[in-house]
Design an enzyme around this catalytic site. Structure first.
Site, PDB file in Angstrom:
ATOM      1  N   TYR A   1     -10.715  -6.211   5.957  1.00 36.26           N
ATOM      2  CA  TYR A   1     -10.249  -7.169   4.939  1.00 36.26           C
ATOM      3  C   TYR A   1     -11.091  -8.434   5.131  1.00 36.26           C
ATOM      4  O   TYR A   1     -11.028  -9.045   6.202  1.00 36.26           O
ATOM      5  CB  TYR A   1      -8.773  -7.530   5.144  1.00 36.26           C
TER       6      TYR A   1
ATOM      7  N   TYR B   1       2.560  -5.275   8.710  1.00 37.41           N
ATOM      8  CA  TYR B   1       1.591  -4.328   8.148  1.00 37.41           C
ATOM      9  C   TYR B   1       2.003  -2.877   8.427  1.00 37.41           C
ATOM     10  O   TYR B   1       1.933  -2.026   7.541  1.00 37.41           O
ATOM     11  CB  TYR B   1       0.196  -4.611   8.721  1.00 37.41           C
TER      12      TYR B   1
ATOM     13  N   HIS C   1      -5.844   4.906  12.309  1.00 37.91           N
ATOM     14  CA  HIS C   1      -6.562   3.788  12.919  1.00 37.91           C
ATOM     15  C   HIS C   1      -5.602   2.994  13.806  1.00 37.91           C
ATOM     16  O   HIS C   1      -4.431   2.834  13.463  1.00 37.91           O
ATOM     17  CB  HIS C   1      -7.116   2.850  11.847  1.00 37.91           C
TER      18      HIS C   1
ATOM     19  N   LYS D   1       1.511  -2.311   0.539  1.00 45.22           N
ATOM     20  CA  LYS D   1       2.953  -2.088   0.651  1.00 45.22           C
ATOM     21  C   LYS D   1       3.583  -1.278  -0.492  1.00 45.22           C
ATOM     22  O   LYS D   1       4.686  -0.738  -0.341  1.00 45.22           O
ATOM     23  CB  LYS D   1       3.678  -3.457   0.691  1.00 45.22           C
TER      24      LYS D   1
ATOM     25  N   PRO E   1      -1.706  -5.659  -4.088  1.00 44.17           N
ATOM     26  CA  PRO E   1      -2.027  -4.560  -3.159  1.00 44.17           C
ATOM     27  C   PRO E   1      -2.531  -4.974  -1.776  1.00 44.17           C
ATOM     28  O   PRO E   1      -2.658  -4.121  -0.895  1.00 44.17           O
ATOM     29  CB  PRO E   1      -3.111  -3.769  -3.898  1.00 44.17           C
TER      30      PRO E   1
HETATM   31  P1  FAD Z   1       4.696   5.093  -9.976  1.00 43.49           P
HETATM   32  O1  FAD Z   1       3.755   5.616  -8.976  1.00 43.49           O
HETATM   33  O2  FAD Z   1       4.175   4.161 -11.027  1.00 43.49           O
HETATM   34  O3  FAD Z   1       5.393   6.334 -10.672  1.00 43.49           O
HETATM   35  C1  FAD Z   1       6.152   6.222 -11.846  1.00 43.49           C
HETATM   36  C2  FAD Z   1       6.076   7.520 -12.611  1.00 43.49           C
HETATM   37  O4  FAD Z   1       6.939   7.415 -13.730  1.00 43.49           O
HETATM   38  C3  FAD Z   1       4.684   7.796 -13.149  1.00 43.49           C
HETATM   39  O5  FAD Z   1       4.254   9.076 -12.764  1.00 43.49           O
HETATM   40  C4  FAD Z   1       4.837   7.629 -14.636  1.00 43.49           C
HETATM   41  O6  FAD Z   1       3.983   8.509 -15.371  1.00 43.49           O
HETATM   42  C5  FAD Z   1       6.298   7.980 -14.847  1.00 43.49           C
HETATM   43  N1  FAD Z   1       6.848   7.417 -16.078  1.00 43.49           N
HETATM   44  C6  FAD Z   1       6.597   6.212 -16.638  1.00 43.49           C
HETATM   45  N2  FAD Z   1       7.254   6.079 -17.785  1.00 43.49           N
HETATM   46  C7  FAD Z   1       7.952   7.217 -17.976  1.00 43.49           C
HETATM   47  C8  FAD Z   1       8.827   7.682 -18.988  1.00 43.49           C
HETATM   48  N3  FAD Z   1       9.082   6.966 -20.080  1.00 43.49           N
HETATM   49  N4  FAD Z   1       9.364   8.910 -18.847  1.00 43.49           N
HETATM   50  C9  FAD Z   1       9.104   9.678 -17.770  1.00 43.49           C
HETATM   51  N5  FAD Z   1       8.275   9.285 -16.788  1.00 43.49           N
HETATM   52  C10 FAD Z   1       7.707   8.072 -16.877  1.00 43.49           C
HETATM   53  N6  FAD Z   1      -0.494  -0.021  -3.951  1.00 43.49           N
HETATM   54  C11 FAD Z   1      -1.077  -0.204  -2.783  1.00 43.49           C
HETATM   55  O7  FAD Z   1      -0.360  -0.360  -1.793  1.00 43.49           O
HETATM   56  N7  FAD Z   1      -2.462  -0.203  -2.676  1.00 43.49           N
HETATM   57  C12 FAD Z   1      -3.273   0.001  -3.770  1.00 43.49           C
HETATM   58  O8  FAD Z   1      -4.501   0.005  -3.663  1.00 43.49           O
HETATM   59  C13 FAD Z   1      -2.679   0.183  -5.020  1.00 43.49           C
HETATM   60  N8  FAD Z   1      -3.427   0.400  -6.121  1.00 43.49           N
HETATM   61  C14 FAD Z   1      -2.805   0.557  -7.330  1.00 43.49           C
HETATM   62  C15 FAD Z   1      -3.558   0.754  -8.492  1.00 43.49           C
HETATM   63  C16 FAD Z   1      -2.936   0.893  -9.742  1.00 43.49           C
HETATM   64  C17 FAD Z   1      -3.779   1.093 -10.991  1.00 43.49           C
HETATM   65  C18 FAD Z   1      -1.527   0.823  -9.815  1.00 43.49           C
HETATM   66  C19 FAD Z   1      -0.841   0.955 -11.171  1.00 43.49           C
HETATM   67  C20 FAD Z   1      -0.781   0.669  -8.654  1.00 43.49           C
HETATM   68  C21 FAD Z   1      -1.405   0.526  -7.408  1.00 43.49           C
HETATM   69  N9  FAD Z   1      -0.668   0.359  -6.228  1.00 43.49           N
HETATM   70  C22 FAD Z   1      -1.265   0.168  -5.051  1.00 43.49           C
HETATM   71  C23 FAD Z   1       0.763   0.367  -6.203  1.00 43.49           C
HETATM   72  C24 FAD Z   1       1.330   1.744  -5.826  1.00 43.49           C
HETATM   73  O9  FAD Z   1       0.502   2.738  -6.326  1.00 43.49           O
HETATM   74  C25 FAD Z   1       2.729   1.782  -6.375  1.00 43.49           C
HETATM   75  O10 FAD Z   1       3.499   0.790  -5.711  1.00 43.49           O
HETATM   76  C26 FAD Z   1       3.423   3.132  -6.261  1.00 43.49           C
HETATM   77  O11 FAD Z   1       2.784   4.085  -7.078  1.00 43.49           O
HETATM   78  C27 FAD Z   1       4.895   3.006  -6.666  1.00 43.49           C
HETATM   79  O12 FAD Z   1       5.478   4.266  -6.795  1.00 43.49           O
HETATM   80  P2  FAD Z   1       6.608   4.541  -7.867  1.00 43.49           P
HETATM   81  O13 FAD Z   1       6.993   5.948  -7.667  1.00 43.49           O
HETATM   82  O14 FAD Z   1       7.619   3.480  -7.798  1.00 43.49           O
HETATM   83  O15 FAD Z   1       5.907   4.320  -9.286  1.00 43.49           O
HETATM   84  C1  DHB Z   2      -6.260   0.648   0.275  1.00 40.41           C
HETATM   85  C2  DHB Z   2      -5.535  -0.081  -0.632  1.00 40.41           C
HETATM   86  C3  DHB Z   2      -4.929  -1.252  -0.240  1.00 40.41           C
HETATM   87  O1  DHB Z   2      -4.206  -1.969  -1.114  1.00 40.41           O
HETATM   88  C4  DHB Z   2      -5.038  -1.716   1.059  1.00 40.41           C
HETATM   89  O2  DHB Z   2      -4.451  -2.874   1.414  1.00 40.41           O
HETATM   90  C5  DHB Z   2      -5.753  -0.975   1.972  1.00 40.41           C
HETATM   91  C6  DHB Z   2      -6.365   0.216   1.574  1.00 40.41           C
HETATM   92  C7  DHB Z   2      -6.906   1.904  -0.164  1.00 40.41           C
HETATM   93  O3  DHB Z   2      -6.853   2.207  -1.351  1.00 40.41           O
HETATM   94  O4  DHB Z   2      -7.490   2.612   0.668  1.00 40.41           O
END
Ligand code: FAD
Ligand code: DHB
Length: 397
Positions: free
Chosen positions: A207, A391, A77, A303, A299
């Protein structure tokens, strides 16, 4: 009898975006790693989370040869739409940032692409591990102890440990409480997210700020849309029938000029709470935290995933400098380098969240200030440019 330790250069805890990107980045530098992950492959590939990639994340995936499916299936987009007072305002990110776009490609698709490519390269990902413990972090060869899915006890000796295990993982807790400072803000609202089988209602993300609360329209494919509404974070999803969700979405998203939302069957729904969180420093001895293990953003600015990738890009460069040239200065400066950018993303995510949500705890004065902020952003090129450059993603040092 204690098991004989296995050996790798970098032990990575967690196969989320941070852990998987790190393993790929290290592999490209000839550095060996092992990822240990507590969940199964199907589970990490099926968990619905973030949706938006910053431009440099897209460029990085393409540069690593991991972007082929994304370039075919993602939605690109030129900007986003901000809605308030029943009116719509387009923020043209592409024009305001010299060509950077908004890429909508779901987190679980990124995970699928990275897991498949890593396994194809012969990379080691241990799924379904239990009882993960971090040992000897202050020594020269830290240990990760864990139990495999089959129950075998394993000791993995590493040069460095990357704690990429998300907010609830054990890595951050392995830093003594006296050696870290945690900054936190909990918001008095959450998001109810749905996936629906419906055609797109609009060509870009919307938004919306409304007296009844925030709403967001996003997409997943020509057949599947992703929508969110602000709700009480303690609310039970059982209180939200599909009819109630659609009624709120129509009220909060629709405009006075007659734009209407297209409905479809809801096949997934859930509620998430929202917080801002930063752990400083993000390192201790030979342990380096990355992604949600070290920081959380609400969220609204999209980011979270991108910040996780930015951390491991910095970490992979520091590790490469150590293995190639014996340099330790980049590793020593890892946390400070990352935190400069992280705090700007924290600021932006907080700003988008407070500007767009209804907060019962705010005074009427503060609520009018939020509307003034929105009005300023959509009518001032300077303010719109500031929003756009944050953004699409600030530069990485
Ligand atoms: P994670 O993706 O959390 O990965 C961590 C991994 O470590 C997981 O696979 C977990 O299973 C593993 N782990 C945990 N404990 C252990 C252990 N003891 N031993 C081995 N492995 C372990 N961000 C947005 O920008 N927009 C969104 O809409 C959005 N929605 C979200 C919805 C939810 C429910 C959550 C929880 C987060 C959301 N986020 C969103 C945030 C985004 O998904 C995270 O910032 C991103 O996943 C971060 O990546 P990461 O690799 O740091 O952590
Ligand atoms: C989505 C999630 C977000 O947090 C956002 O700011 C925009 C889009 C999504 O899940 O598509």
């Amino acid at each position: 009898m204690a098991p004989t330790p296995r050996r790798t250069q970098v032990g990575i805890i967690g196969a989320g975006p941070a852990g998987l990107f790190l393993a790929h980045l290290l592999h490209r530098q000839g550095i060996e790693s092992v990822i240990i992950e507590s969940r199964g492959r199907a589970e990490i590939e099926g968990t619905i989370r973030a949706g938006v990639l910053e431009q440099w994340t897209v460029d990085l995936m393409n540069g690593m040869g991991l972007g082929a499916r994304m370039m075919r299936e993602a939605h690109f987009h030129s900007g986003i739409t901000l809605r308030f007072n029943g009116e719509s305002h387009h923020i043209d990110m592409e024009e305001l940032t010299g060509g950077k776009r908004v890429t909508v490609y779901a987190q679980h698709e990124v995970i699928r692409d990275l897991v498949a490519a890593r396994l194809e390269d012969g990379g080691k990902i241990r799924f379904g591990v239990r009882d993960v413990r971090l040992l000897d972090l202050d020594g020269d060869t830290p240990l990760i102890a864990y139990r495999t899915a089959e129950g075998e006890e394993v000791l993995l000796r590493c040069d460095y440990v990357a704690g990429c295990d998300g907010f609830h993982g054990p890595s951050r807790q392995a830093i003594p409480a006296s050696a870290r400072t945690e900054y936190q803000k909990i918001y008095p609202f959450g998001w109810l997210g749905i996936l629906t089988e419906a055609p797109p209602s609009h060509p870009e993300l919307i938004y919306a700020r409304h007296d009844r609360g925030f709403a967001l329209l996003s997409t997943r494919s020509p057949e599947i849309q992703r929508l969110y509404i602000q709700c009480d974070p303690q609310d039970d999803i059982a209180n939200w029938s599909d009819d109630r969700i659609w009624a709120e979405l129509h009220t909060r998203l629709e405009t006075r000029d007659g734009w209407r939302l297209t409905e479809g069957p809801v096949f997934q729904k859930g509620i998430i709470a929202m917080r801002s969180f930063v752990c400083d420093p993000m390192q201790h001895g030979r342990l380096f935290l990355a992604g949600d293990a070290a920081h959380i953003v609400p969220p609204t600015g999209a980011k979270g995933l991108n910040l996780a990738v930015a951390d491991v890009l910095v970490l992979s460069r520091a590790l490469a400098a150590f293995y190639r040239e014996g340099r330790r200065d980049l590793l020593a400066g890892y946390s400070a380098t990352c935190l400069r950018r992280i705090w700007k993303a924290e600021r932006f995510s907080w700003y988008m969240t407070t500007m767009l949500h209804r907060n019962e705890q705010e005074t009427p004065f503060e609520q009018r200030i939020r509307l003034a902020d929105l009005d300023y952003v959509v009518h001032s090129r300077a303010a719109a440019t500031a929003l756009a450059e944050n953004y699409v993603g600030l530069p990485i040092e």
